[in-house]
Design a protein around this motif. Structure first.
Motif, PDB file in Angstrom:
ATOM      1  N   ARG A  71       0.824  -1.214   0.000  1.00  0.00           N
ATOM      2  CA  ARG A  71       0.000   0.000   0.000  1.00  0.00           C
ATOM      3  C   ARG A  71       0.856   1.261   0.000  1.00  0.00           C
ATOM      4  NH1 ARG A  71      -5.308   0.059   1.629  1.00  0.00           N
ATOM      5  NH2 ARG A  71      -5.214   2.163   0.797  1.00  0.00           N
ATOM      6  N   GLN A 108      -1.962   7.738 -10.783  1.00  0.00           N
ATOM      7  CA  GLN A 108      -2.942   8.795 -10.494  1.00  0.00           C
ATOM      8  C   GLN A 108      -2.255   9.899  -9.734  1.00  0.00           C
ATOM      9  OE1 GLN A 108      -6.304   7.753  -7.915  1.00  0.00           O
ATOM     10  NE2 GLN A 108      -7.624   9.110  -9.111  1.00  0.00           N
ATOM     11  N   GLY A 128      -5.052  16.411  -9.728  1.00  0.00           N
ATOM     12  CA  GLY A 128      -5.355  17.329 -10.830  1.00  0.00           C
ATOM     13  C   GLY A 128      -5.254  16.722 -12.205  1.00  0.00           C
ATOM     14  N   LEU A 129      -4.884  15.452 -12.273  1.00  0.00           N
ATOM     15  CA  LEU A 129      -4.782  14.769 -13.565  1.00  0.00           C
ATOM     16  C   LEU A 129      -5.680  13.546 -13.571  1.00  0.00           C
ATOM     17  CD1 LEU A 129      -0.912  14.779 -14.126  1.00  0.00           C
ATOM     18  CD2 LEU A 129      -2.583  16.385 -15.052  1.00  0.00           C
ATOM     19  N   GLY A 130      -6.144  13.168 -14.754  1.00  0.00           N
ATOM     20  CA  GLY A 130      -6.881  11.916 -14.867  1.00  0.00           C
ATOM     21  C   GLY A 130      -5.934  10.739 -14.732  1.00  0.00           C
ATOM     22  N   LEU A 131      -6.499   9.571 -14.547  1.00  0.00           N
ATOM     23  CA  LEU A 131      -5.690   8.360 -14.541  1.00  0.00           C
ATOM     24  C   LEU A 131      -4.930   8.248 -15.862  1.00  0.00           C
ATOM     25  CD1 LEU A 131      -8.228   5.759 -13.086  1.00  0.00           C
ATOM     26  CD2 LEU A 131      -6.330   6.852 -11.922  1.00  0.00           C
ATOM     27  N   PHE A 140      -0.419  -2.126 -20.364  1.00  0.00           N
ATOM     28  CA  PHE A 140      -1.477  -3.094 -20.183  1.00  0.00           C
ATOM     29  C   PHE A 140      -1.086  -4.417 -20.839  1.00  0.00           C
ATOM     30  CE2 PHE A 140      -3.502  -2.665 -24.401  1.00  0.00           C
ATOM     31  CZ  PHE A 140      -3.014  -1.431 -24.815  1.00  0.00           C
ATOM     32  N   TYR A 181      -2.890  -8.157 -22.437  1.00  0.00           N
ATOM     33  CA  TYR A 181      -4.076  -8.915 -22.819  1.00  0.00           C
ATOM     34  C   TYR A 181      -3.933 -10.403 -22.533  1.00  0.00           C
ATOM     35  CZ  TYR A 181      -5.498  -4.809 -25.507  1.00  0.00           C
ATOM     36  OH  TYR A 181      -5.854  -3.544 -25.890  1.00  0.00           O
ATOM     37  N   LEU A 201      -2.142   2.343  -9.563  1.00  0.00           N
ATOM     38  CA  LEU A 201      -3.341   1.518  -9.495  1.00  0.00           C
ATOM     39  C   LEU A 201      -3.289   0.406 -10.536  1.00  0.00           C
ATOM     40  CD1 LEU A 201      -5.969   4.374  -9.197  1.00  0.00           C
ATOM     41  CD2 LEU A 201      -5.500   2.682  -7.439  1.00  0.00           C
ATOM     42  N   GLY A 224     -15.360  -1.627 -20.699  1.00  0.00           N
ATOM     43  CA  GLY A 224     -14.647  -0.600 -19.949  1.00  0.00           C
ATOM     44  C   GLY A 224     -14.815  -0.685 -18.460  1.00  0.00           C
ATOM     45  N   GLU A 225     -15.560  -1.690 -17.982  1.00  0.00           N
ATOM     46  CA  GLU A 225     -15.729  -1.790 -16.541  1.00  0.00           C
ATOM     47  C   GLU A 225     -14.468  -2.409 -15.957  1.00  0.00           C
ATOM     48  OE1 GLU A 225     -19.169  -3.883 -15.182  1.00  0.00           O
ATOM     49  OE2 GLU A 225     -18.555  -3.750 -13.070  1.00  0.00           O
ATOM     50  N   LEU A 226     -13.811  -1.624 -15.142  1.00  0.00           N
ATOM     51  CA  LEU A 226     -12.565  -2.059 -14.531  1.00  0.00           C
ATOM     52  C   LEU A 226     -12.748  -2.295 -13.040  1.00  0.00           C
ATOM     53  CD1 LEU A 226     -10.079   0.490 -16.168  1.00  0.00           C
ATOM     54  CD2 LEU A 226     -10.581  -1.837 -16.902  1.00  0.00           C
ATOM     55  N   PHE A 273     -10.405  -2.292  -9.676  1.00  0.00           N
ATOM     56  CA  PHE A 273      -9.108  -1.776  -9.261  1.00  0.00           C
ATOM     57  C   PHE A 273      -8.631  -2.422  -7.969  1.00  0.00           C
ATOM     58  CE2 PHE A 273      -8.263   1.812 -12.049  1.00  0.00           C
ATOM     59  CZ  PHE A 273      -9.500   2.057 -12.613  1.00  0.00           C
ATOM     60  N   GLY A 274      -7.314  -2.483  -7.843  1.00  0.00           N
ATOM     61  CA  GLY A 274      -6.706  -2.809  -6.563  1.00  0.00           C
ATOM     62  C   GLY A 274      -6.726  -1.586  -5.666  1.00  0.00           C
ATOM     63  N   GLU A 275      -6.270  -1.767  -4.424  1.00  0.00           N
ATOM     64  CA  GLU A 275      -6.320  -0.697  -3.432  1.00  0.00           C
ATOM     65  C   GLU A 275      -5.339   0.431  -3.709  1.00  0.00           C
ATOM     66  OE1 GLU A 275      -9.479  -1.927  -1.526  1.00  0.00           O
ATOM     67  OE2 GLU A 275      -8.311  -0.320  -0.631  1.00  0.00           O
ATOM     68  N   PHE A 283     -18.132   6.238 -19.015  1.00  0.00           N
ATOM     69  CA  PHE A 283     -18.207   5.580 -17.713  1.00  0.00           C
ATOM     70  C   PHE A 283     -18.093   6.596 -16.588  1.00  0.00           C
ATOM     71  CE2 PHE A 283     -17.594   1.364 -19.485  1.00  0.00           C
ATOM     72  CZ  PHE A 283     -17.018   1.660 -20.705  1.00  0.00           C
ATOM     73  N   TYR A 293     -17.095   6.583 -12.447  1.00  0.00           N
ATOM     74  CA  TYR A 293     -16.557   5.850 -11.323  1.00  0.00           C
ATOM     75  C   TYR A 293     -16.605   6.737 -10.087  1.00  0.00           C
ATOM     76  CZ  TYR A 293     -14.603   2.071 -14.184  1.00  0.00           C
ATOM     77  OH  TYR A 293     -14.442   0.987 -15.013  1.00  0.00           O
ATOM     78  N   ALA A 337      -9.677   2.806  -3.954  1.00  0.00           N
ATOM     79  CA  ALA A 337      -9.672   2.579  -5.394  1.00  0.00           C
ATOM     80  C   ALA A 337     -10.983   3.057  -6.021  1.00  0.00           C
ATOM     81  CB  ALA A 337      -9.484   1.087  -5.681  1.00  0.00           C
ATOM     82  N   PHE A 350     -16.750   1.191 -10.128  1.00  0.00           N
ATOM     83  CA  PHE A 350     -17.627   1.447 -11.267  1.00  0.00           C
ATOM     84  C   PHE A 350     -19.029   1.849 -10.806  1.00  0.00           C
ATOM     85  CE2 PHE A 350     -19.361   0.839 -15.431  1.00  0.00           C
ATOM     86  CZ  PHE A 350     -20.576   0.206 -15.273  1.00  0.00           C
ATOM     87  N   TRP A 398      -9.456   9.458 -19.221  1.00  0.00           N
ATOM     88  CA  TRP A 398     -10.027   9.816 -17.926  1.00  0.00           C
ATOM     89  C   TRP A 398     -10.032  11.320 -17.696  1.00  0.00           C
ATOM     90  CZ3 TRP A 398     -11.756   6.104 -14.386  1.00  0.00           C
ATOM     91  CH2 TRP A 398     -11.455   4.776 -14.730  1.00  0.00           C
ATOM     92  N   GLY A 399     -11.106  11.811 -17.102  1.00  0.00           N
ATOM     93  CA  GLY A 399     -11.112  13.161 -16.572  1.00  0.00           C
ATOM     94  C   GLY A 399     -10.359  13.197 -15.244  1.00  0.00           C
ATOM     95  N   ALA A 400     -10.081  14.408 -14.768  1.00  0.00           N
ATOM     96  CA  ALA A 400      -9.324  14.563 -13.519  1.00  0.00           C
ATOM     97  C   ALA A 400     -10.168  14.291 -12.281  1.00  0.00           C
ATOM     98  CB  ALA A 400      -8.713  15.951 -13.445  1.00  0.00           C
TER      99      ALA A 400
END
Lengths: 114, 109
Positions: free
Chosen positions: A9, A37, A40-43, A48, A50, A90, A101-103, A105-107, B33, B35, B42, B45, B99-101
């Motif tokens: 963690r 993450q 102020g920024l998106g992920l 990745f 497959y 993450l 798109g459903e993800l 996530f870990g902690e 989506f 979240y 974390a 969804f 993703w947005g912020a």
């Protein structure tokens, strides 16, 4: 329930150290992702995968590498940590197809590089 | 470039209704989506929209207009536990999520 477990963690490392972040899923899902993450920024997607032994670069792969030797485990590696890699990391899995798109996530692993 | 815009922070009162907007410009569109992310936890969804219109789920609803590049998340009967960040994400032509912020929602008694 889908369970995604990240090995640590909180970590504090020094500049230049090698850092391993592990992610383990308890389901038989192919798609696994590493994001960072920052406030102020998106992920932002780092890498990745497959399938086993398969990896694809995301938007910000520089300074990172990954390993997927087994289906359930996806590791993120910082070969030589730098202060600008201080962030929340993450891991996520995609339970459905890529079109959902459903993800899940870990902690998260909060890494501080001094 | 690809861009997702949402307000940085919003404040609402317990029991009230709040609408969190999201506008997007992406290369292609394969769904939007929402979240929820509580502090230190974390993201989880909430909803998925791929066709125009409103998707309703209990206290949360999500709306999409593809022609306007616009979505909103509507939260009704707000509870203190709804205090969290709400992340908007769009699946682009390659099925990658942009993703947005995030919007930090503060609920006051």
């Amino acid at each position: 329930d889908v369970k995604v477990t990240q090995s640590s963690r909180y970590l504090v490392k020094r500049t230049g150290e090698k850092v391993f972040l592990e992610c383990v899923q308890d389901m038989d899902h192919e798609n696994m992702f590493w994001y960072r993450q920052d406030p102020g920024l998106g992920l932002r997607l780092i890498y990745f995968s497959y399938d086993v032994k398969m990896k694809e670069k995301g938007d910000i792969p520089e300074g990172y590498s990954v390993s997927r030797e087994k289906k359930e485990r996806f590791s993120l590696i910082l070969e030589s940590a730098s202060t600008n890699q201080t962030s929340m990391y993450l891991c996520a899995i995609s339970a459905g197809g890529l079109d959902t798109g459903e993800l899940f996530f870990g902690e998260g692993s909060r890494l501080t590089v001094l | 470039g690809q861009n997702i815009d949402q307000p940085t922070e919003m404040t609402a009162t317990e029991g009230a209704i709040v609408q969190i907007n999201c506008t997007y410009q992406t290369s292609g569109f394969n769904g939007l989506f929402w979240y929820q992310q509580h502090a230190g936890e974390a993201p989880t969804f909430l909803s998925y929209n791929v066709l125009d219109g409103l998707e309703e789920k209990s206290r949360f609803s999500s709306f999409l207009s593809r022609s306007k590049g616009y979505s909103y998340l509507l939260l009704k009967e707000l509870q203190m536990k709804d205090s969290a960040s709400y992340l908007c994400a769009v699946s682009d032509s390659n099925y990658q999520l942009i993703w947005g912020a995030g919007t930090k929602l503060i609920i006051k008694p």
